[in-house]
Design an enzyme around this catalytic site. Structure first.
Site, PDB file in Angstrom:
ATOM      1  N   ASP A 168      -4.524   6.834  -8.612  1.00 24.05           N
ATOM      2  CA  ASP A 168      -5.821   7.261  -8.064  1.00 24.05           C
ATOM      3  C   ASP A 168      -5.695   8.729  -7.654  1.00 24.05           C
ATOM      4  O   ASP A 168      -5.966   9.113  -6.517  1.00 24.05           O
ATOM      5  CB  ASP A 168      -6.172   6.379  -6.852  1.00 24.05           C
ATOM      6  CG  ASP A 168      -7.634   6.519  -6.428  1.00 24.05           C
ATOM      7  OD1 ASP A 168      -8.416   7.160  -7.151  1.00 24.05           O
ATOM      8  OD2 ASP A 168      -7.986   5.993  -5.354  1.00 24.05           O
TER       9      ASP A 168
ATOM     10  N   GLU B 127       4.671   7.606   8.977  1.00 24.73           N
ATOM     11  CA  GLU B 127       4.946   8.955   9.461  1.00 24.73           C
ATOM     12  C   GLU B 127       3.660   9.780   9.442  1.00 24.73           C
ATOM     13  O   GLU B 127       2.907   9.723   8.467  1.00 24.73           O
ATOM     14  CB  GLU B 127       5.975   9.552   8.506  1.00 24.73           C
ATOM     15  CG  GLU B 127       6.259  10.991   8.655  1.00 24.73           C
ATOM     16  CD  GLU B 127       7.189  11.477   7.512  1.00 24.73           C
ATOM     17  OE1 GLU B 127       7.643  12.604   7.615  1.00 24.73           O
ATOM     18  OE2 GLU B 127       7.407  10.707   6.543  1.00 24.73           O
TER      19      GLU B 127
HETATM   20  P1  ADP Z   1      -8.429   5.487   3.062  1.00 25.29           P
HETATM   21  O1  ADP Z   1      -7.390   4.422   2.867  1.00 25.29           O
HETATM   22  O2  ADP Z   1      -9.531   5.029   3.961  1.00 25.29           O
HETATM   23  O3  ADP Z   1      -8.939   6.075   1.778  1.00 25.29           O
HETATM   24  P2  ADP Z   1      -6.814   7.851   3.384  1.00 25.29           P
HETATM   25  O4  ADP Z   1      -5.497   7.382   2.896  1.00 25.29           O
HETATM   26  O5  ADP Z   1      -7.618   8.702   2.473  1.00 25.29           O
HETATM   27  O6  ADP Z   1      -7.695   6.623   3.903  1.00 25.29           O
HETATM   28  O7  ADP Z   1      -6.557   8.621   4.751  1.00 25.29           O
HETATM   29  C1  ADP Z   1      -7.587   9.002   5.644  1.00 25.29           C
HETATM   30  C2  ADP Z   1      -7.350  10.398   6.162  1.00 25.29           C
HETATM   31  O8  ADP Z   1      -6.057  10.483   6.770  1.00 25.29           O
HETATM   32  C3  ADP Z   1      -7.364  11.467   5.073  1.00 25.29           C
HETATM   33  O9  ADP Z   1      -8.029  12.600   5.615  1.00 25.29           O
HETATM   34  C4  ADP Z   1      -5.916  11.819   4.852  1.00 25.29           C
HETATM   35  O10 ADP Z   1      -5.776  13.170   4.510  1.00 25.29           O
HETATM   36  C5  ADP Z   1      -5.274  11.521   6.211  1.00 25.29           C
HETATM   37  N1  ADP Z   1      -3.897  11.011   6.063  1.00 25.29           N
HETATM   38  C6  ADP Z   1      -3.493  10.035   5.217  1.00 25.29           C
HETATM   39  N2  ADP Z   1      -2.188   9.756   5.401  1.00 25.29           N
HETATM   40  C7  ADP Z   1      -1.751  10.582   6.379  1.00 25.29           C
HETATM   41  C8  ADP Z   1      -0.477  10.779   7.034  1.00 25.29           C
HETATM   42  N3  ADP Z   1       0.599  10.041   6.721  1.00 25.29           N
HETATM   43  N4  ADP Z   1      -0.402  11.721   8.004  1.00 25.29           N
HETATM   44  C9  ADP Z   1      -1.491  12.456   8.339  1.00 25.29           C
HETATM   45  N5  ADP Z   1      -2.707  12.323   7.776  1.00 25.29           N
HETATM   46  C10 ADP Z   1      -2.848  11.395   6.809  1.00 25.29           C
END
Ligand code: ADP
Length: 304
Positions: free
Chosen positions: A211, A103
């Site tokens: 984390d 989502e």
């Molecule tokens: P990584 O696995 O590379 O650390 P992240 O989980 O931190 O990646 O996500 C990368 C970017 O996407 C971040 O800026 C985060 O805020 C955004 N993000 C993560 N999940 C979602 C989501 N479900 N919907 C919108 N943005 C998201």
């Protein structure tokens, strides 16, 4: 055991057709910055639906299996928001890549009492039943996962202190050996031998995000904090709290509200840096010497 029941597809096209219906196409594919491990995108589909996609090389598809297991574990506590998982997949186009769909969280403004609500919801997650999350024993998780790009062991243990020693500190200290001089090595061994003098067993096991720094929660559609990018295991709740204090603390109202709901065991402040030693060692092993001073300072504080 496939804890998530997520479907795995062999192409992005098949995944979208199966979830959103045949004939659905991607009309826009916008890169999202912020992550440090994967590539992230906002896909816009023909009907305007947004989907969040992470990709990595297909050799790294285990990142997404681990991440989805963690998000599913958080979701089943029904205590705090986390994006709904859609599927995983490996697309063979070009050189091939692995993907994870979930989502898309379109940010709204934060609700009033954002931090208090976050604290209450996190405390509720920490109090949720963990029975099905560890095979036979109390601490660990159903599978290993990742902390940043490094493997994180989750072998089931009956003692939290032994789990933290065997699956957290010991592997990181072993990998950090090339950075250590003889004094560091001696301190590291003494710390592992005497860990039960510094840590305590929790009153009950808790599902940990694992984390929990400010990059790993986002404001969800309800204006509350939603957890993303976990490195879950079942352990001592104070390890999550400690991490929130490592790279800049959350606002004080958060800690006050958490304490009101779920008081920490006495002496938390004395244990906090030991939990964070794990993350600092992980940074040392991932990013190099600039973390050595911080690691040494903690080793020295616990073992003179
Ligand atoms: P990584 O696995 O590379 O650390 P992240 O989980 O931190 O990646 O996500 C990368 C970017 O996407 C971040 O800026 C985060 O805020 C955004 N993000 C993560 N999940 C979602 C989501 N479900 N919907 C919108 N943005 C998201």
């Amino acid at each position: 055991m496939d804890y998530t029941n997520l479907q795995h597809f062999s192409s992005l096209k098949d995944a979208l057709a199966s979830i959103f219906g045949a004939g659905v196409n991607i009309v826009e594919n916008r890169r999202i910055s912020g992550g440090d491990i994967n590539n992230a995108y906002r896909l816009t589909l023909t009907d305007g639906t947004h989907v969040f996609m992470k990709t990595n090389s297909k050799e790294n598809k285990s990142f997404f299996l681990a991440e989805s297991a963690g998000l599913a574990a958080i979701a089943q506590t029904n205590t705090i928001g986390t994006p709904r998982l859609l599927c995983t997949g490996t697309d063979e186009q070009k050189s091939g890549y692995a993907f994870l769909l979930m989502e898309f969280i379109g940010r709204n403004g934060q609700t009033r009492n954002y931090w208090e609500t976050f604290a209450h919801q996190l405390a509720a997650m920490h109090q949720a039943n963990t029975e099905d999350l560890v095979a036979d024993r109390t601490y660990g998780f159903l599978q290993d996962n990742y902390i940043g790009a490094r493997i994180q062991l989750n072998t089931a243990h009956e003692s939290w202190i032994e789990f933290f020693r065997d699956c957290r500190l010991e592997p990181q200290l072993a990998d950090a050996a090339p950075y250590f001089d003889r004094t560091d090595q001696k301190r590291a061994s003494q710390l592992l031998e005497n860990l039960d003098k510094f840590l305590v067993e929790p009153e009950h096991p808790s599902l940990l995000h694992g984390d929990l720094w400010s990059g790993n929660f986002i404001t969800g559609n309800d204006g509350r904090a939603w957890l993303i990018d976990p490195a879950v295991s079942v352990g001592h709740a104070e390890a999550d709290l400690a991490m929130t204090e490592l790279f800049g603390r959350f606002p004080q109202v958060f800690y006050k509200a958490y304490q009101e709901t779920a008081p920490l065991q006495p002496g938390y402040e004395k244990r906090r840096d030991l939990y964070n030693l794990y993350h600092l060692l992980n940074h040392l092993n991932l990013f190099g010497r600039s973390y050595l001073t911080a690691v040494r300072a903690i080793l020295q504080r616990y073992v003179s």
